[in-house]
Write a protein that holds these residues in place. Structure first.
Motif, PDB file in Angstrom:
ATOM      1  N   GLY A  29     -36.114 -10.472 -12.978  1.00 24.41           N
ATOM      2  CA  GLY A  29     -35.118 -10.381 -14.027  1.00 24.41           C
ATOM      3  C   GLY A  29     -34.275  -9.134 -13.967  1.00 24.41           C
ATOM      4  O   GLY A  29     -33.690  -8.707 -14.952  1.00 24.41           O
TER       5      GLY A  29
ATOM      6  N   GLN B 123     -35.362  -6.195 -13.665  1.00 28.56           N
ATOM      7  CA  GLN B 123     -36.051  -5.198 -14.462  1.00 28.56           C
ATOM      8  C   GLN B 123     -36.608  -4.088 -13.587  1.00 28.56           C
ATOM      9  O   GLN B 123     -36.282  -3.950 -12.419  1.00 28.56           O
ATOM     10  CB  GLN B 123     -37.182  -5.863 -15.258  1.00 28.56           C
ATOM     11  CG  GLN B 123     -36.680  -6.839 -16.305  1.00 28.56           C
ATOM     12  CD  GLN B 123     -36.066  -6.140 -17.491  1.00 28.56           C
ATOM     13  OE1 GLN B 123     -36.516  -5.087 -17.901  1.00 28.56           O
ATOM     14  NE2 GLN B 123     -35.020  -6.707 -18.031  1.00 28.56           N
TER      15      GLN B 123
ATOM     16  N   PHE C   8     -37.539 -10.490 -19.731  1.00 25.78           N
ATOM     17  CA  PHE C   8     -36.629 -10.383 -18.601  1.00 25.78           C
ATOM     18  C   PHE C   8     -35.176 -10.699 -18.968  1.00 25.78           C
ATOM     19  O   PHE C   8     -34.295 -10.625 -18.121  1.00 25.78           O
ATOM     20  CB  PHE C   8     -37.108 -11.280 -17.463  1.00 25.78           C
ATOM     21  CG  PHE C   8     -38.407 -10.834 -16.855  1.00 25.78           C
ATOM     22  CD1 PHE C   8     -38.507  -9.600 -16.239  1.00 25.78           C
ATOM     23  CD2 PHE C   8     -39.529 -11.632 -16.919  1.00 25.78           C
ATOM     24  CE1 PHE C   8     -39.706  -9.172 -15.683  1.00 25.78           C
ATOM     25  CE2 PHE C   8     -40.738 -11.217 -16.368  1.00 25.78           C
ATOM     26  CZ  PHE C   8     -40.825  -9.987 -15.751  1.00 25.78           C
TER      27      PHE C   8
ATOM     28  N   SER D 240     -39.718  -4.665 -23.397  1.00 22.76           N
ATOM     29  CA  SER D 240     -38.850  -4.331 -22.265  1.00 22.76           C
ATOM     30  C   SER D 240     -37.976  -3.118 -22.581  1.00 22.76           C
ATOM     31  O   SER D 240     -37.890  -2.173 -21.792  1.00 22.76           O
ATOM     32  CB  SER D 240     -37.969  -5.533 -21.915  1.00 22.76           C
ATOM     33  OG  SER D 240     -37.062  -5.206 -20.887  1.00 22.76           O
TER      34      SER D 240
END
Length: 358
Positions: A7, A9, A80, A226
């Motif tokens: 994603g 990330q 994500f 996140s």
């Protein structure tokens, strides 16, 4: 459901505690969890037993994990999504919705046409009239077609809500709004309002829209984890890793939270806490240290977890009609067949086919 273990990330290498290999943004821990939970989804629908004591001790962990499949998938989906939402780019939103709608619509039509063909060949009743397809498209849920796609319906709806929040609210306030959504959702669950609103409606409406309030906290918490880089903070601390493991074990052992008396299967603080701990636990595991070939296999299987999710119900339903579902091994067979079909569909040289299974 969408396949996004990286994603865009933070680095998988960082999550795994460091490695001499070239840095890889793919999070193998999240990928392993997705593979496990894709199998748990099959168990949710086709593993049948009369009493927990009938399950061998070495399989009971699979039973404990069954109800965590949906919460963990929802948390990871929005985990994500966070960076994309922060861009406030409407093109990103349109692309995301397009990727979610492709399997949502595609599999509704495939199931309907496939069952119609089987009806003609074998002279059996599987699907009913066109109204069942319309119902499946409206709610992601019809008992004669593919009920598990209620998850995709809720995922699409919550994605629209989240992008609206990020687009309309200043960045420094957006997570306060998300916290408010979590609080409102929990209040609706524990007060019984959510069940009063949807509990008396038809099966299809009840278990799609009734679960929106139950899914919203997972979505918001996934984004908060996140944004605040909780995974990175845990992975950089030995104490953090130990604490995460201890919390997870404690929650598996003790149900410390009062559950809403009336809910649609996934309500309450217990599932929120244990699913969050489970996601973080897998994301900080040093799985990236495994041999390259093993990591390649993990990536390969994780790629087809969306396809497994969409395909397994039809495979299981056909086997069930022949009295061939109910035990653990048969669920393994359903999962394997689903993987093979997803792989074969992905090899069809059309972009839409990859969108159905990856």
């Amino acid at each position: 459901m969408q396949n996004e273990p990286d994603g865009g990330q933070r680095s998988c290498m960082r999550a795994g505690g460091g490695n001499s290999r070239k840095e890889d943004s793919y999070n193998y821990g999240a990928a392993v969890l997705k593979i496990i939970m894709s199998f748990e989804v099959v168990l949710c629908h086709y593993w049948l037993f009369d009493n927990i004591s009938d399950i061998p001790a070495y399989l009971r962990i699979f039973n404990r994990l069954r109800m965590l499949a949906v919460p963990t998938f929802m948390i990871m989906s929005f985990y994500f999504l966070t960076n994309s939402a922060l861009t406030k780019d409407i093109r990103v939103f349109k692309a995301r919705i397009g990727r979610l709608l492709s399997p949502y619509i595609g599999w509704a039509v495939i199931y309907y046409l496939g069952y119609l063909i089987l009806e003609l060949i074998f002279d059996i009743e599987l699907v009913g009239g066109i109204q069942n397809l319309i119902c499946q498209l409206l709610f992601g849920n019809h008992t004669n077609l593919n009920p598990p796609l209620w998850f995709q319906a809720d995922l699409i709806l919550l994605t629209c809500i989240v992008f609206a929040v990020f687009y309309l609210i200043p960045v420094n306030k957006v997570f306060k709004v998300l916290f408010g959504i979590v609080f409102l959702s929990l209040w609706m669950q524990y007060s019984g309002i959510n069940y009063k609103l949807f509990g008396e409606l038809s099966y299809e409406v009840r278990y799609t829209y009734g679960r929106v309030a139950e899914m919203a906290p997972y979505a918001c918490i996934g984004m908060a984890l996140s944004h605040h880089k909780i995974e990175q903070k845990i992975s950089n601390s030995r104490f953090g890793k130990i604490a995460c493991a201890c919390i997870l074990l404690f929650l598996f052992r003790f149900s410390v939270f009062y559950m809403p008396e009336l809910n649609f299967g996934y309500g309450g603080l217990y599932f929120i806490c244990i699913a969050s701990a489970l996601v973080l636990f897998f994301m900080v595991l040093p799985i990236n240290r495994l041999p390259i070939k093993v990591l390649g296999m993990i990536k390969w299987f994780a790629r087809y977890t969306p396809g497994i999710f969409c395909i397994h119900y039809g495979i299981g339903n056909l086997l069930k009609r022949n009295g061939q579902t109910g035990n653990f091994i048969q669920c393994v067979i359903i999962w394997i067949i689903s993987v093979i079909i997803a792989f074969l569909i992905s090899k069809i040289p059309l972009k839409i086919c990859k969108g159905l299974v990856e």
